[in-house]
Design a protein around this motif. Structure first.
Motif, mmCIF file in Angstrom:
data_model
loop_
_atom_site.group_PDB
_atom_site.id
_atom_site.type_symbol
_atom_site.label_atom_id
_atom_site.label_comp_id
_atom_site.label_asym_id
_atom_site.label_seq_id
_atom_site.Cartn_x
_atom_site.Cartn_y
_atom_site.Cartn_z
ATOM 1 N N LEU A 27 -2.423 11.274 11.134
ATOM 2 C CA LEU A 27 -3.483 10.329 10.788
ATOM 3 C C LEU A 27 -3.007 9.566 9.554
ATOM 4 O O LEU A 27 -3.061 10.087 8.446
ATOM 5 N N GLY A 28 -2.541 8.340 9.771
ATOM 6 C CA GLY A 28 -1.924 7.592 8.670
ATOM 7 C C GLY A 28 -2.826 6.477 8.155
ATOM 8 O O GLY A 28 -3.761 6.058 8.838
ATOM 9 N N GLY A 86 -4.470 7.640 2.197
ATOM 10 C CA GLY A 86 -4.200 8.900 2.871
ATOM 11 C C GLY A 86 -5.398 9.815 3.059
ATOM 12 O O GLY A 86 -5.278 10.859 3.677
ATOM 13 N N THR A 184 0.418 6.827 0.722
ATOM 14 C CA THR A 184 0.908 7.896 -0.162
ATOM 15 C C THR A 184 2.401 8.172 0.005
ATOM 16 O O THR A 184 2.971 7.968 1.079
ATOM 17 N N GLY A 207 3.699 2.160 0.348
ATOM 18 C CA GLY A 207 3.804 0.818 0.932
ATOM 19 C C GLY A 207 2.800 -0.185 0.389
ATOM 20 O O GLY A 207 3.169 -1.314 0.027
ATOM 21 N N LYS A 236 7.896 -7.747 3.262
ATOM 22 C CA LYS A 236 8.416 -6.423 2.884
ATOM 23 C C LYS A 236 8.954 -5.690 4.112
ATOM 24 O O LYS A 236 10.051 -5.134 4.087
ATOM 25 N N CYS A 307 7.538 5.209 7.180
ATOM 26 C CA CYS A 307 8.219 3.933 7.471
ATOM 27 C C CYS A 307 8.751 3.221 6.238
ATOM 28 O O CYS A 307 9.673 2.407 6.345
ATOM 29 N N MET A 311 13.423 1.263 3.969
ATOM 30 C CA MET A 311 13.950 0.248 3.056
ATOM 31 C C MET A 311 15.466 0.415 2.947
ATOM 32 O O MET A 311 15.942 1.533 2.708
HETATM 33 N N1 LIG Z 1 11.320 -1.625 7.484
HETATM 34 C C1 LIG Z 1 10.377 -1.316 6.596
HETATM 35 N N2 LIG Z 1 10.675 -1.291 5.286
HETATM 36 C C2 LIG Z 1 9.722 -0.992 4.362
HETATM 37 N N3 LIG Z 1 8.457 -0.709 4.650
HETATM 38 C C3 LIG Z 1 8.115 -0.709 5.958
HETATM 39 C C4 LIG Z 1 9.029 -1.003 6.983
HETATM 40 N N4 LIG Z 1 8.380 -0.913 8.190
HETATM 41 C C5 LIG Z 1 7.105 -0.576 7.905
HETATM 42 N N5 LIG Z 1 6.933 -0.462 6.573
HETATM 43 C C6 LIG Z 1 5.722 -0.092 5.835
HETATM 44 O O1 LIG Z 1 5.524 1.282 6.052
HETATM 45 C C7 LIG Z 1 4.120 1.592 5.875
HETATM 46 C C8 LIG Z 1 3.651 2.356 7.082
HETATM 47 O O2 LIG Z 1 4.382 3.541 7.124
HETATM 48 P P1 LIG Z 1 3.780 4.824 7.855
HETATM 49 O O3 LIG Z 1 3.407 4.459 9.239
HETATM 50 O O4 LIG Z 1 4.742 5.931 7.655
HETATM 51 O O5 LIG Z 1 2.477 5.000 6.952
HETATM 52 P P2 LIG Z 1 1.114 5.717 7.275
HETATM 53 O O6 LIG Z 1 1.429 7.025 7.921
HETATM 54 O O7 LIG Z 1 0.214 4.808 8.019
HETATM 55 O O8 LIG Z 1 0.522 5.914 5.811
HETATM 56 P P3 LIG Z 1 0.247 7.261 4.977
HETATM 57 O O9 LIG Z 1 1.208 8.297 5.462
HETATM 58 O O10 LIG Z 1 0.491 6.870 3.551
HETATM 59 O O11 LIG Z 1 -1.182 7.588 5.231
HETATM 60 C C9 LIG Z 1 3.424 0.253 5.708
HETATM 61 O O12 LIG Z 1 3.226 0.005 4.315
HETATM 62 C C10 LIG Z 1 4.424 -0.726 6.284
HETATM 63 O O13 LIG Z 1 4.232 -2.012 5.759
#
Ligand SMILES: Nc1ncnc2c1ncn2[C@@H]1O[C@H](COP(=O)(O)OP(=O)(O)OP(=O)(O)O)[C@@H](O)[C@H]1O
Ligand SMILES: [Mg+2]
Length: 359
Positions: A27-28, A86, A184, A207, A236, A307, A311
């Motif tokens: 759950l993101g 989160g 987070t 992010g 980004k 994600c 970077m």
């Molecule tokens: N290539 C990339 N480089 C940097 N950031 C990226 C890239 N692709 C996606 N993101 C960023 O990664 C984040 C999403 O990552 P992820 O899906 O792991 O997070 P989430 O699980 O939804 O959030 P959390 O775990 O914090 O609750 C977003 O901020 C998105 O803009």
């Protein structure tokens, strides 16, 4: 805490392999993913949308929409995000109107209901759910997730997200796992047992923090540009890097109504690198406070998930920043979208019945 005995509840399990559907749910804040024991793998945006008015209802022909469908139809929907930084919304938050507060508090359960629907449980099949939460989520935050699953599942466990990533990859031994998502940055020190509280750290340098900084930096550099936060996020996602690169990053912005090529290299670098000092100091702290005999094992087994870890230059910069500790080896998980959900599914399937019932 990782597998927290206060953070789960279980009903009575039926016997027989097909009588239970196990679901791992990551759950993101920005996106969520499920991996299930019947082979479903789905990810979608973490958002719930209600039609704004009668016309919007006529257009969509449904009372509520979820995930990516909301993103495509955002002009005609009132959007609510089940997670902020989160954790799920708790009623004390300051939403503007009573109706907003009601929908905001309904959004997590509606979203989880939708994810379970996507998992395609059979009639009469019991649903056992493992949910990933930030490494340092409070007992209240975990309880809020459990409450949101009320009436939707037969059993639920809320478990540290980076621990799940490591578990899914079979990395039970010495490993430092870093999961950087939208809301987070979660770090977990694995050492052959269930990690304890001192093994886990959560920070909000992730992010969304980078997005906000990039938006502010670009707004100052190009004050007359027509710029939105969502454009900053897109830049980004496409160009994020840390350390040094040999290319220039330029994008087209509308300035004084004219499309204009703009250099954004330094701003992308500054925003992306803004999370590095805290990341490096937390890793350093988790290494140097560990049993000295095994510190090298930790620093030679670092794993990046989430994600934001995509970077460019992340592994190299972390290795370089910690080089004075000795050899450091940083790797990135192959599948940052599903790594947490797959680990959650594996833990659910491995967990003995007796353990579930003790939750
Ligand atoms: N290539 C990339 N480089 C940097 N950031 C990226 C890239 N692709 C996606 N993101 C960023 O990664 C984040 C999403 O990552 P992820 O899906 O792991 O997070 P989430 O699980 O939804 O959030 P959390 O775990 O914090 O609750 C977003 O901020 C998105 O803009
Ligand atoms: Mg995540």
């Amino acid at each position: 805490m990782a597998v927290d005995s206060t953070a789960g509840k279980a009903g009575k399990k039926k016997t027989g392999s097909d009588s239970i559907l196990y679901i791992g749910l990551d759950l993101g804040t920005s996106q969520s993913a499920i991996a299930t024991s019947n082979g479903v793998r789905i990810n979608t945006a973490s958002v719930v949308g209600w039609p704004k008015d009668l016309i919007s209802f006529k257009l969509h022909q449904k009372p509520i929409l979820f995930g990516d469908e909301c993103q495509r139809n955002r002009m005609s929907l009132d959007l609510f995000y089940p997670l902020e930084k989160g954790v799920i919304y708790s009623k004390s938050s300051n939403a503007k109107e009573p109706e907003d507060a009601e929908r905001k508090s309904a959004a997590p359960a509606e979203f989880i209901r939708h994810m379970i629907y996507l998992a395609e449980p059979k009639e009469k099949q019991q649903v056992y759910l493992v949910v990933g939460a930030p490494a340092e989520a409070s007992v209240d935050d975990k309880q809020a997730i459990i409450n949101a699953t009320e009436g939707l599942v037969d059993s639920v466990l809320v478990v540290s997200q980076p621990f799940l990533v490591a578990y899914g990859l079979g990395m039970y031994g010495f490993t430092l796992v870093v999961d950087i998502g939208a809301g987070t940055m979660d770090i977990c020190r694995m050492h052959g047992t269930i990690p304890g509280e001192s093994d886990q750290k959560t920070s909000f340098k992730a992010g969304t923090f980078i997005d906000d900084m990039l938006y502010n930096l670009l707004s100052s550099k190009y004050p007359r540009a027509n710029l939105t936060k969502s454009m900053a996020t897109q830049f980004k996602d496409k160009y994020a890097f840390v350390g040094d690169i040999n290319e220039q990053i330029s994008v087209e912005l509308i300035i004084d109504e004219k499309p204009t090529r703009c250099d954004i290299t330094n701003e992308v670098k500054e925003a992306c690198e803004s999370i590095i000092p805290e990341l490096v100091s937390t890793l350093r702290n988790l290494i140097t406070t560990f049993d000295p005999e095994f510190q090298a094992n930790l620093q030679e087994n670092m794993l990046l998930a989430g994600c934001v870890s995509r970077m460019k230059g992340m592994p190299h910069l972390i290795e370089h920043s910690l080089a004075n500790l000795g050899k450091v080896d940083v790797n990135i998980v192959e599948d940052p979208v599903f790594a947490g959900a797959i680990g959650a599914l594996k833990l659910g399937e491995d967990m003995p019945l007796s353990e579930w019932q003790q939750m």
